[in-house]
Design an enzyme around this catalytic site. Sequence first.
Site, mmCIF file in Angstrom:
data_model
loop_
_atom_site.group_PDB
_atom_site.id
_atom_site.type_symbol
_atom_site.label_atom_id
_atom_site.label_comp_id
_atom_site.label_asym_id
_atom_site.label_seq_id
_atom_site.Cartn_x
_atom_site.Cartn_y
_atom_site.Cartn_z
ATOM 1 N N SER A 142 -8.517 1.816 -4.734
ATOM 2 C CA SER A 142 -9.369 1.402 -5.853
ATOM 3 C C SER A 142 -10.333 0.338 -5.358
ATOM 4 O O SER A 142 -10.023 -0.408 -4.417
ATOM 5 C CB SER A 142 -8.508 0.827 -6.979
ATOM 6 O OG SER A 142 -9.316 0.118 -7.897
ATOM 7 N N TYR A 155 -1.801 -5.035 -8.732
ATOM 8 C CA TYR A 155 -2.495 -3.752 -8.542
ATOM 9 C C TYR A 155 -3.384 -3.817 -7.296
ATOM 10 O O TYR A 155 -3.389 -2.903 -6.456
ATOM 11 C CB TYR A 155 -3.315 -3.435 -9.796
ATOM 12 C CG TYR A 155 -4.032 -2.111 -9.761
ATOM 13 C CD1 TYR A 155 -3.337 -0.910 -9.887
ATOM 14 C CD2 TYR A 155 -5.423 -2.057 -9.612
ATOM 15 C CE1 TYR A 155 -4.000 0.305 -9.869
ATOM 16 C CE2 TYR A 155 -6.091 -0.839 -9.587
ATOM 17 C CZ TYR A 155 -5.378 0.335 -9.716
ATOM 18 O OH TYR A 155 -6.037 1.547 -9.685
HETATM 19 P P1 NAP Z 1 -3.481 7.926 -15.287
HETATM 20 O O1 NAP Z 1 -4.486 8.612 -16.137
HETATM 21 O O2 NAP Z 1 -2.741 6.757 -15.842
HETATM 22 O O3 NAP Z 1 -2.425 9.023 -14.739
HETATM 23 C C1 NAP Z 1 -1.400 8.610 -13.897
HETATM 24 C C2 NAP Z 1 -0.740 9.817 -13.286
HETATM 25 O O4 NAP Z 1 0.259 9.374 -12.337
HETATM 26 C C3 NAP Z 1 -0.022 10.676 -14.289
HETATM 27 O O5 NAP Z 1 -0.136 12.023 -13.892
HETATM 28 C C4 NAP Z 1 1.427 10.208 -14.181
HETATM 29 O O6 NAP Z 1 2.392 11.208 -14.531
HETATM 30 C C5 NAP Z 1 1.511 9.942 -12.693
HETATM 31 N N1 NAP Z 1 2.579 9.013 -12.325
HETATM 32 C C6 NAP Z 1 2.720 7.708 -12.648
HETATM 33 N N2 NAP Z 1 3.808 7.186 -12.075
HETATM 34 C C7 NAP Z 1 4.386 8.195 -11.369
HETATM 35 C C8 NAP Z 1 5.546 8.303 -10.552
HETATM 36 N N3 NAP Z 1 6.345 7.243 -10.323
HETATM 37 N N4 NAP Z 1 5.832 9.496 -9.968
HETATM 38 C C9 NAP Z 1 5.033 10.579 -10.167
HETATM 39 N N5 NAP Z 1 3.926 10.537 -10.938
HETATM 40 C C10 NAP Z 1 3.610 9.364 -11.533
HETATM 41 O O7 NAP Z 1 -4.145 7.406 -13.919
HETATM 42 P P2 NAP Z 1 -5.640 7.584 -13.369
HETATM 43 O O8 NAP Z 1 -6.506 6.598 -14.043
HETATM 44 O O9 NAP Z 1 -6.017 9.020 -13.384
HETATM 45 O O10 NAP Z 1 -5.468 7.071 -11.861
HETATM 46 C C11 NAP Z 1 -5.102 7.951 -10.828
HETATM 47 C C12 NAP Z 1 -5.173 7.198 -9.508
HETATM 48 O O11 NAP Z 1 -6.498 6.681 -9.288
HETATM 49 C C13 NAP Z 1 -4.234 5.977 -9.466
HETATM 50 O O12 NAP Z 1 -3.701 5.846 -8.188
HETATM 51 C C14 NAP Z 1 -5.172 4.824 -9.783
HETATM 52 O O13 NAP Z 1 -4.688 3.628 -9.260
HETATM 53 C C15 NAP Z 1 -6.444 5.282 -9.099
HETATM 54 N N6 NAP Z 1 -7.657 4.690 -9.658
HETATM 55 C C16 NAP Z 1 -7.942 4.780 -10.992
HETATM 56 C C17 NAP Z 1 -9.109 4.220 -11.467
HETATM 57 C C18 NAP Z 1 -9.486 4.299 -12.913
HETATM 58 O O14 NAP Z 1 -10.478 3.672 -13.293
HETATM 59 N N7 NAP Z 1 -8.781 5.047 -13.739
HETATM 60 C C19 NAP Z 1 -9.980 3.559 -10.604
HETATM 61 C C20 NAP Z 1 -9.653 3.477 -9.256
HETATM 62 C C21 NAP Z 1 -8.499 4.060 -8.791
HETATM 63 P P3 NAP Z 1 2.936 11.370 -16.079
HETATM 64 O O15 NAP Z 1 1.818 12.016 -16.841
HETATM 65 O O16 NAP Z 1 4.131 12.216 -15.958
HETATM 66 O O17 NAP Z 1 3.218 9.976 -16.573
#
Ligand code: NAP
Length: 247
Positions: A142, A155
């Site tokens: 990130s 984080y």
């Molecule tokens: P999100 O919408 O909160 O979705 C999280 C996903 O991770 C869900 O599919 C969840 O599964 C799964 N998950 C969480 N804990 C887990 C575990 N222990 N084992 C297996 N699966 C698990 O997240 P997102 O915003 O799409 O982010 C995805 C990635 O991009 C993350 O690594 C985040 O740090 C990174 N990121 C996000 C942003 C942003 O702005 N959103 C920016 C930069 C980087 P369930 O549905 O079963 O809970």
Amino acid sequence: MNLHGQIALVTGASRGIGRAIALALGRSRSHVVVNYRDNQAAAEESLAKIVAEGGQGELCPFDVAEENQVEAAVKGIVDHHKKIDILVNNAGTTSDSLLMRIKPADWDQVIGTNLKGTVLCTKIVSRYMIRQHFGRIMNLSSVVGQMGNSGQSLYAASKAGIIGFTKAVAREVASRSVTVNVVAPGFIETDMTAKLPEKLREEFLHAIPLGRFVTCEEVAEMIVFLAGEKSGYITGQVFGINGGLYM
Ligand code: NAP
């Protein structure tokens, strides 16, 4: 990009960025293994969308932070498909609070899922990739891991850790034609960012030179490029997709 015949595991593919990555890999004709932990209905929706777009895949629930579960799941994939070509360590979580309010449970949740989960999945999957002399591993970091953010120290630590981990592993496995890279998005509209305070969201929008949040699809396009044959000479790199927020 044609990834026909490739087996791709995407962790956390039930929602958000992971779902967009899974769909993009499915459109590129790889067989997509859709991982999730709790949300089966959402994961089924991801898989249904992949199939509706002409792709193929399967569900594979496990907790990325539990070594036994990762071992069993990856063994199951390789037993069935005889190989695993692509790993996207996307599963992530956040528990935001100021440093003084961080509790041990927050550490376990954030470092456990983001950093330990990435380490475990990479360790277990790369074992097979090393043997088959091919693999593409993409780790989601990130912009917060690169520039920090008040209230997100845990984080940030987990996401900065992923960058160091990636560079070290990239050196270890390069001789077997396994590449390991980081994709570091800026802020995206997902369930995760919906939890951010409105004031913080506004502040970030103003700070982004390109003036908007990134889309999940833009992140997915980078992943597909890194998974493909044209990226074979790229390893140990960090690709920021952040609208210029961090340069
Ligand atoms: P999100 O919408 O909160 O979705 C999280 C996903 O991770 C869900 O599919 C969840 O599964 C799964 N998950 C969480 N804990 C887990 C575990 N222990 N084992 C297996 N699966 C698990 O997240 P997102 O915003 O799409 O982010 C995805 C990635 O991009 C993350 O690594 C985040 O740090 C990174 N990121 C996000 C942003 C942003 O702005 N959103 C920016 C930069 C980087 P369930 O549905 O079963 O809970």
